[in-house]
Design a protein around this motif. Structure first.
Motif, PDB file in Angstrom:
ATOM      1  N   VAL A   1      -5.605   7.310  -9.468  1.00  0.00           N
ATOM      2  CA  VAL A   1      -4.650   6.793  -8.492  1.00  0.00           C
ATOM      3  C   VAL A   1      -3.672   7.913  -8.147  1.00  0.00           C
ATOM      4  O   VAL A   1      -3.192   8.627  -9.034  1.00  0.00           O
ATOM      5  CB  VAL A   1      -3.879   5.590  -9.065  1.00  0.00           C
ATOM      6  CG1 VAL A   1      -2.806   5.119  -8.081  1.00  0.00           C
ATOM      7  CG2 VAL A   1      -4.833   4.444  -9.403  1.00  0.00           C
TER       8      VAL A   1
ATOM      9  N   TYR B   1     -11.261   6.539  -1.302  1.00  0.00           N
ATOM     10  CA  TYR B   1     -11.527   7.921  -1.702  1.00  0.00           C
ATOM     11  C   TYR B   1     -12.311   8.644  -0.619  1.00  0.00           C
ATOM     12  O   TYR B   1     -12.944   8.032   0.239  1.00  0.00           O
ATOM     13  CB  TYR B   1     -12.267   7.960  -3.043  1.00  0.00           C
ATOM     14  CG  TYR B   1     -13.687   7.446  -3.021  1.00  0.00           C
ATOM     15  CD1 TYR B   1     -14.769   8.330  -3.002  1.00  0.00           C
ATOM     16  CD2 TYR B   1     -13.956   6.075  -3.046  1.00  0.00           C
ATOM     17  CE1 TYR B   1     -16.073   7.854  -3.003  1.00  0.00           C
ATOM     18  CE2 TYR B   1     -15.253   5.598  -3.041  1.00  0.00           C
ATOM     19  CZ  TYR B   1     -16.305   6.481  -3.019  1.00  0.00           C
ATOM     20  OH  TYR B   1     -17.602   6.017  -3.007  1.00  0.00           O
TER      21      TYR B   1
ATOM     22  N   LEU C   1      -5.863   1.488 -11.683  1.00  0.00           N
ATOM     23  CA  LEU C   1      -5.051   0.573 -10.889  1.00  0.00           C
ATOM     24  C   LEU C   1      -5.080  -0.823 -11.493  1.00  0.00           C
ATOM     25  O   LEU C   1      -4.056  -1.518 -11.510  1.00  0.00           O
ATOM     26  CB  LEU C   1      -5.554   0.550  -9.444  1.00  0.00           C
ATOM     27  CG  LEU C   1      -4.747  -0.298  -8.461  1.00  0.00           C
ATOM     28  CD1 LEU C   1      -3.300   0.165  -8.389  1.00  0.00           C
ATOM     29  CD2 LEU C   1      -5.388  -0.255  -7.074  1.00  0.00           C
TER      30      LEU C   1
ATOM     31  N   ALA D   1     -10.065   5.755 -10.902  1.00  0.00           N
ATOM     32  CA  ALA D   1      -8.893   5.293 -10.155  1.00  0.00           C
ATOM     33  C   ALA D   1      -8.783   3.774 -10.130  1.00  0.00           C
ATOM     34  O   ALA D   1      -7.689   3.217 -10.282  1.00  0.00           O
ATOM     35  CB  ALA D   1      -8.933   5.842  -8.730  1.00  0.00           C
ATOM     36  N   LEU D   2      -9.903   3.086  -9.943  1.00  0.00           N
ATOM     37  CA  LEU D   2      -9.833   1.637  -9.799  1.00  0.00           C
ATOM     38  C   LEU D   2      -9.511   0.952 -11.125  1.00  0.00           C
ATOM     39  O   LEU D   2      -8.725   0.004 -11.168  1.00  0.00           O
ATOM     40  CB  LEU D   2     -11.145   1.105  -9.223  1.00  0.00           C
ATOM     41  CG  LEU D   2     -11.116  -0.299  -8.615  1.00  0.00           C
ATOM     42  CD1 LEU D   2     -10.013  -0.434  -7.577  1.00  0.00           C
ATOM     43  CD2 LEU D   2     -12.471  -0.636  -8.004  1.00  0.00           C
TER      44      LEU D   2
ATOM     45  N   VAL E   1      -8.974   0.823  -3.798  1.00  0.00           N
ATOM     46  CA  VAL E   1      -8.728   2.259  -3.750  1.00  0.00           C
ATOM     47  C   VAL E   1      -9.613   2.853  -2.658  1.00  0.00           C
ATOM     48  O   VAL E   1     -10.699   2.355  -2.377  1.00  0.00           O
ATOM     49  CB  VAL E   1      -8.983   2.969  -5.095  1.00  0.00           C
ATOM     50  CG1 VAL E   1      -8.034   2.459  -6.162  1.00  0.00           C
ATOM     51  CG2 VAL E   1     -10.439   2.843  -5.540  1.00  0.00           C
TER      52      VAL E   1
ATOM     53  N   VAL F   1      -7.214   7.708  -3.677  1.00  0.00           N
ATOM     54  CA  VAL F   1      -7.656   8.386  -4.897  1.00  0.00           C
ATOM     55  C   VAL F   1      -7.390   9.876  -4.748  1.00  0.00           C
ATOM     56  O   VAL F   1      -7.766  10.485  -3.746  1.00  0.00           O
ATOM     57  CB  VAL F   1      -9.160   8.150  -5.129  1.00  0.00           C
ATOM     58  CG1 VAL F   1      -9.651   8.916  -6.356  1.00  0.00           C
ATOM     59  CG2 VAL F   1      -9.448   6.661  -5.261  1.00  0.00           C
TER      60      VAL F   1
ATOM     61  N   TYR G   1     -14.595   7.940  -6.826  1.00  0.00           N
ATOM     62  CA  TYR G   1     -13.314   7.351  -7.211  1.00  0.00           C
ATOM     63  C   TYR G   1     -13.107   7.374  -8.723  1.00  0.00           C
ATOM     64  O   TYR G   1     -12.016   7.079  -9.209  1.00  0.00           O
ATOM     65  CB  TYR G   1     -13.176   5.925  -6.671  1.00  0.00           C
ATOM     66  CG  TYR G   1     -14.195   4.936  -7.214  1.00  0.00           C
ATOM     67  CD1 TYR G   1     -13.907   4.130  -8.313  1.00  0.00           C
ATOM     68  CD2 TYR G   1     -15.436   4.773  -6.605  1.00  0.00           C
ATOM     69  CE1 TYR G   1     -14.824   3.209  -8.785  1.00  0.00           C
ATOM     70  CE2 TYR G   1     -16.360   3.860  -7.070  1.00  0.00           C
ATOM     71  CZ  TYR G   1     -16.053   3.074  -8.165  1.00  0.00           C
ATOM     72  OH  TYR G   1     -16.968   2.160  -8.635  1.00  0.00           O
TER      73      TYR G   1
ATOM     74  N   SER H   1      -6.030   3.668   3.442  1.00  0.00           N
ATOM     75  CA  SER H   1      -5.839   2.568   2.484  1.00  0.00           C
ATOM     76  C   SER H   1      -5.215   1.361   3.170  1.00  0.00           C
ATOM     77  O   SER H   1      -5.578   0.213   2.887  1.00  0.00           O
ATOM     78  CB  SER H   1      -4.960   3.032   1.317  1.00  0.00           C
ATOM     79  OG  SER H   1      -5.593   4.045   0.573  1.00  0.00           O
TER      80      SER H   1
ATOM     81  N   ALA I   1     -13.719  -0.318  -4.160  1.00  0.00           N
ATOM     82  CA  ALA I   1     -13.555   1.112  -3.890  1.00  0.00           C
ATOM     83  C   ALA I   1     -14.176   1.391  -2.529  1.00  0.00           C
ATOM     84  O   ALA I   1     -15.378   1.171  -2.321  1.00  0.00           O
ATOM     85  CB  ALA I   1     -14.230   1.942  -4.976  1.00  0.00           C
TER      86      ALA I   1
ATOM     87  N   TYR J   1       0.817  -1.214   0.000  1.00  0.00           N
ATOM     88  CA  TYR J   1       0.000   0.000   0.000  1.00  0.00           C
ATOM     89  C   TYR J   1       0.845   1.256   0.000  1.00  0.00           C
ATOM     90  O   TYR J   1       1.995   1.276   0.424  1.00  0.00           O
ATOM     91  CB  TYR J   1      -0.955   0.017   1.199  1.00  0.00           C
ATOM     92  CG  TYR J   1      -0.284  -0.176   2.544  1.00  0.00           C
ATOM     93  CD1 TYR J   1       0.328   0.885   3.222  1.00  0.00           C
ATOM     94  CD2 TYR J   1      -0.261  -1.432   3.144  1.00  0.00           C
ATOM     95  CE1 TYR J   1       0.937   0.704   4.455  1.00  0.00           C
ATOM     96  CE2 TYR J   1       0.352  -1.624   4.378  1.00  0.00           C
ATOM     97  CZ  TYR J   1       0.944  -0.556   5.021  1.00  0.00           C
ATOM     98  OH  TYR J   1       1.559  -0.733   6.234  1.00  0.00           O
TER      99      TYR J   1
END
Length: 262
Positions: free
Chosen positions: A66, A90, A102, A98-99, A88, A61, A95, A17, A118, A10
């Motif tokens: 990301v 947020y 990733l 972002a996911l 992720v 996020v 989000y 996170s 998320a 992480y």
């Protein structure tokens, strides 16, 4: 067949996170666990993973993507068709992409994402009087993360791993464009600061230093506005006064729930 070991990886300046990643890891039931905290780790040496291992990869996020420094540090990860669970976190706004970003990054790095989630964490800009997802992830969130880990490990144990078919995740390609923001950084209330140096060690990109006047200072051109120094200052001497806090508090206070993908 279940993986032999678990790596919890992480980037997590304000610990949200990491908290979710650990809860997912708990749900997998795997006992051989190693944590890899890349928050303040600027090394570039590759980190190698086998296909009989499992990776949980988690990041915050920033502006629907990301966090850029997380993405940069995740490029050290070198999988070998290694199954992965993605997460992720947020700050209760959205989000966005972002996911899916990733997912694409981890595939490029040799992983096979088989589940993704998320989750919501207290926003970096949240502060007393104008909270934004204050206290999250809370017990409900971590319970969902544990159950998510249980369901994900069951899928991994019964799925024939084929890297040709990417996991479907809500999001857009091309990803959301992130426009440059004006340099800004938290400031230090000198009357409260004890010069303990805690904030210097907390900063993921070494933007905080003691200036020639003997005061804590921050390089605004480097600061990523993660607010780790604000959240964890033992004297509450660091503050980040931004108008976005009021906007987020006014418009994004309604509780949102985690979204999961298998």
């Amino acid at each position: 067949m279940k993986p032999e070991s678990l790596h919890i990886i992480y980037f997590s300046p304000t610990h949200t996170s990491a908290k979710i990643a650990r809860s997912i890891g708990k749900g997998t039931g795997l006992s051989h666990i190693k944590e890899i905290d890349l928050t303040c780790d600027s090394n570039t040496a590759p980190l190698l993973f086998r296909k009989d291992e499992l990776a949980i990869i988690a990041a915050p996020v920033y502006a629907g993507r990301v966090a850029p420094i997380a993405k940069e540090r995740f490029k050290r990860l070198k999988g070998n068709n290694t199954p992965a669970i993605l997460s992720v976190t947020y700050g209760n706004r959205d989000y966005e992409d972002a996911l899916v970003e990733l997912r694409d990054l981890t595939i490029e790095q040799g992983f096979i994402p088989l589940a993704a989630g998320a989750f919501i964490g207290e926003h970096s800009y949240s502060r007393p009087g104008m909270p934004v997802a204050e206290g999250r992830p809370d017990l409900s969130d971590t319970n969902i993360a544990v159950q998510f880990g249980k369901e994900a490990i069951d899928k991994i144990a019964t799925t024939l791993i084929e890297p040709i078919h990417p996991l479907f995740i809500k999001g857009n390609i091309p990803y959301r464009e992130v426009k440059p923001s004006s340099p800004a950084a938290p400031i230090t209330l000198t009357e409260l600061c004890s010069l303990c140096g805690e904030c210097i060690g907390l900063c993921p990109i070494q933007a905080i230093f003691i200036n020639p006047a003997g005061k804590i200072d921050t390089d605004k051109t480097k600061c990523i506005k993660c607010c780790a120094c604000v959240k964890d200052c033992p004297n509450e001497a660091r503050i980040f006064d931004t108008p976005y806090t009021a906007m987020l508090h006014a418009n994004f206070s309604a509780r949102r729930e985690p979204e999961l993908f298998f």
